[in-house]
Design a protein around this motif. Structure first.
Motif, PDB file in Angstrom:
ATOM      1  N   UNK A  96       5.768   1.415   9.601  1.00  9.27           N
ATOM      2  CA  UNK A  96       5.371   2.815   9.521  1.00  9.27           C
ATOM      3  C   UNK A  96       6.030   3.479   8.318  1.00  9.27           C
ATOM      4  N   UNK A  97       5.210   4.098   7.465  1.00 13.83           N
ATOM      5  CA  UNK A  97       5.691   4.842   6.296  1.00 13.83           C
ATOM      6  C   UNK A  97       5.467   6.332   6.540  1.00 13.83           C
ATOM      7  N   UNK A 104       0.813  -1.202   0.000  1.00 19.60           N
ATOM      8  CA  UNK A 104       0.000   0.000   0.000  1.00 19.60           C
ATOM      9  C   UNK A 104       0.853   1.261   0.000  1.00 19.60           C
ATOM     10  N   UNK A 105       0.502   2.220  -0.861  1.00 22.29           N
ATOM     11  CA  UNK A 105       1.242   3.490  -0.995  1.00 22.29           C
ATOM     12  C   UNK A 105       0.224   4.618  -1.080  1.00 22.29           C
ATOM     13  N   UNK A 131       4.277  27.415  -1.111  1.00 19.61           N
ATOM     14  CA  UNK A 131       3.744  26.063  -0.926  1.00 19.61           C
ATOM     15  C   UNK A 131       3.606  25.769   0.562  1.00 19.61           C
ATOM     16  N   UNK A 132       2.725  24.817   0.845  1.00 19.80           N
ATOM     17  CA  UNK A 132       2.509  24.358   2.222  1.00 19.80           C
ATOM     18  C   UNK A 132       2.888  22.882   2.277  1.00 19.80           C
ATOM     19  N   UNK A 133       3.808  22.484   3.185  1.00 19.08           N
ATOM     20  CA  UNK A 133       4.180  21.069   3.277  1.00 19.08           C
ATOM     21  C   UNK A 133       3.155  20.271   4.096  1.00 19.08           C
ATOM     22  N   UNK A 134       2.756  19.123   3.546  1.00 23.04           N
ATOM     23  CA  UNK A 134       1.878  18.184   4.257  1.00 23.04           C
ATOM     24  C   UNK A 134       2.624  16.870   4.457  1.00 23.04           C
ATOM     25  N   UNK A 135       2.516  16.333   5.659  1.00 25.83           N
ATOM     26  CA  UNK A 135       3.150  15.044   5.962  1.00 25.83           C
ATOM     27  C   UNK A 135       2.074  13.978   6.088  1.00 25.83           C
ATOM     28  N   UNK A 136       2.323  12.811   5.450  1.00 24.23           N
ATOM     29  CA  UNK A 136       1.405  11.677   5.504  1.00 24.23           C
ATOM     30  C   UNK A 136       2.142  10.508   6.143  1.00 24.23           C
ATOM     31  N   UNK A 137       1.585   9.968   7.202  1.00 23.31           N
ATOM     32  CA  UNK A 137       2.141   8.758   7.823  1.00 23.31           C
ATOM     33  C   UNK A 137       1.077   7.663   7.789  1.00 23.31           C
ATOM     34  N   UNK A 138       1.527   6.401   7.648  1.00 22.34           N
ATOM     35  CA  UNK A 138       0.589   5.283   7.590  1.00 22.34           C
ATOM     36  C   UNK A 138       1.353   3.980   7.837  1.00 22.34           C
ATOM     37  N   UNK A 139       0.593   2.914   8.076  1.00 15.34           N
ATOM     38  CA  UNK A 139       1.148   1.584   8.320  1.00 15.34           C
ATOM     39  C   UNK A 139       0.841   0.666   7.154  1.00 15.34           C
ATOM     40  N   UNK A 145      -3.651   0.288   3.466  1.00 13.55           N
ATOM     41  CA  UNK A 145      -2.824   1.199   4.270  1.00 13.55           C
ATOM     42  C   UNK A 145      -3.637   1.564   5.498  1.00 13.55           C
ATOM     43  N   UNK A 146      -3.060   1.360   6.684  1.00 14.30           N
ATOM     44  CA  UNK A 146      -3.773   1.579   7.937  1.00 14.30           C
ATOM     45  C   UNK A 146      -3.225   2.802   8.663  1.00 14.30           C
TER      46      UNK A 146
END
Length: 497
Positions: free
Chosen positions: A433-434, A343-344, A420-428, A373-374
């Motif tokens: 952890x990605x 999952x990505x 620009x505005x930076x957004x961070x995405x984290x997931x399992x 992706x969880x």
């Protein structure tokens, strides 16, 4: 003579008084004829134990020349057995002689036991007679043969039931099944005894050599009281079907990441069980375990899992099932493709809207992989020129299934010249952890307008000068309502208006 209790099967009736003929010096008689068994069946050997007595008041020995058992009356003479040269009987002595006979048919038998002798004192001939009535009936334990549906070349089963309806226990019960055009793989069963009014079951197994009709014959041998052996048979006709082979495989990819595999459903559409089923898979880009199933009955599906070790993200796989059907070895295959793309999360459909001093960033967290992706979380990154803002500094998306998306929106404040505005995405993914960072372009927000209030002395009329105030108040009220709604929905206590 020995009499049993009254029985339905057979009844022996003998003369109650001995017949005696006395010569000048011999007084003799047939004192008893004991018949065993008392209820014979056709073809069964019957023993007539004959006792001849020379009474004590005789003056001379009785010489016994012959003893015979004959049919009484009717045309011609029917003699069943004769014993000769038996010697002499002294006065006061007895002689016991067994005679045997068998009868081919059932019915009442009127018999005579006859002694041919000679008076040793006078030399005269002496003849003694004893009547015997015997009822022969075709009576055995009831035998029933049942065979399950059978297929040519495939082992099938059946059973023989022996129900003892006789008035006595039967012992040493042996059941043997034979077939015409079938191979018996289990044919013999032995029971020590079967009590009266009880039953016993003897299983058997057979394999028809061809399709069509075949006969099965069960022979039951047993013993009744007095060690009398009997045999009875029962024959049935069975219909064996031709063997039909129809086995299919259905595959489904299971697992995620490194824990990938194939779920294989083996469906047996044949008309016989398949046995020793080996399910395996082969691919240039992956290796698989194989699984053994002992049997899959007809019209039944069994599922197995083949765990995979993948060398590449994609593997073209050939799944094979080798199995035994009847006496033949068969094989069936299926083709499938197994992919291992974890999952990505990618951010798609982004939209930026300026609200007063804040930016609302909306979009979709899209899963471009083939596994779930969880715990997906989208957050505004705090920098020198960008600050996360309420009501949503971050947004918990949760689980995004493979090839699916979930919408989100977050808020930020900017200072200075920010493009620009930076957004961070984290997931399992697969318990790993990605973390990814996306820069959302906020240049070119043309069409996004800012509301500015005008000075009251700006030269407009009173009606015109009051209109911006009303507009501004309305907009402020809408903002407050929106913030309160988002607070209620997101549970954020730090609300800036």
């Amino acid at each position: 003579m020995r009499y049993g209790a009254a029985v339905l099967a057979c009844l022996v009736v003998v003369g109650s008084l001995p017949v005696s003929v006395a010569g000048a010096s011999v007084n003799a008689s047939i004192s008893n004829v004991e018949v065993t068994p008392s209820s014979p069946a056709p073809g069964e050997t019957v023993t007539f134990d004959t006792t001849v007595r020379n009474l004590e008041n005789s003056d001379a020995p009785l010489e016994i020349n012959d003893i015979a058992v004959r049919r009484a009356g009717g045309r011609g003479i029917t003699e069943y057995d004769r014993v000769s040269n038996l010697g002499s009987i002294s006065p006061g002595s007895t002689l016991e002689v067994p005679l045997t006979a068998s009868f081919d048919s059932a019915g009442s038998k009127d018999l005579r036991v006859i002694v041919y002798g000679r008076d040793r004192g006078t030399g005269e001939n002496v003849e003694l007679r004893y009547p015997v009535k015997l009822n022969v009936q075709e009576r055995h334990p009831q035998v029933d043969v049942m065979a399950n549906d059978s297929v040519a070349g495939v082992e099938s089963t059946g059973e023989v039931t022996v129900a003892n309806g006789l008035d006595t226990r039967i012992t040493n019960v042996e059941v043997v099944v034979e077939g015409d055009g079938v191979e018996m793989t289990r044919s013999r069963t032995v029971e020590s005894s079967v009590a009266e009014d009880e039953s016993a079951t003897a299983p058997f197994r057979f394999r028809p050599s061809s399709a069509g009709q075949h006969t099965l014959t069960a022979t039951v041998s047993y013993t009744i009281a007095g060690d009398i052996s009997r045999t009875t048979t029962r024959t049935i006709v069975i219909e064996s079907d031709p063997l039909r082979n129809s086995v299919e495989l259905d595959t489904t990819a299971v697992g995620s990441g490194t824990d990938r595999g194939l779920r294989v459903a083996v469906s047996n559409g044949a008309n016989a069980p398949i046995t020793d089923v080996i399910v395996s898979a082969a691919s240039e880009n992956a290796s698989f375990q194989r699984v053994l199933l002992e049997t899959v009955p007809a019209s039944t599906t069994r599922q197995v899992r083949l765990n995979a070790t993948m060398d590449e993200p994609r593997a073209d796989v050939t799944v094979t099932a080798d199995y035994e059907l009847g006496t033949e070895t068969e094989q069936t295959t299926a083709e499938t493709t197994l992919r291992s793309v974890p999952g990505t999360i990618d951010l798609t459909g982004l939209d930026v809207l300026r609200q007063g001093g804040r930016l609302q960033i909306s979009g979709s967290a899209s899963n471009t992989g083939s596994t779930d992706a969880d715990s997906v979380l989208v957050s505004v990154v705090d920098t020198e020129s960008v600050t996360p803002a309420t009501p949503n500094r971050d947004y918990f998306v949760g689980t995004v299934p493979a090839s699916d998306f979930v919408s989100f929106d977050v808020y930020a404040r900017t200072e200075g010249n920010v493009s620009s505005v930076p957004l961070e995405v984290t997931y399992l993914v697969d318990d790993t952890r990605k973390r990814q960072t996306f820069d959302v372009d906020i240049d070119g927000l043309g069409g996004v307008t800012q509301q500015q209030s005008q000075d009251a002395d700006g030269g407009g009329g009173s009606q015109n000068s009051m209109l911006p105030v009303f507009v501004a108040g309305g907009l402020a009220l809408l903002v407050v309502v929106a913030v309160l709604v988002r607070r209620y929905r997101r549970g954020d206590d730090d609300i800036e208006v």
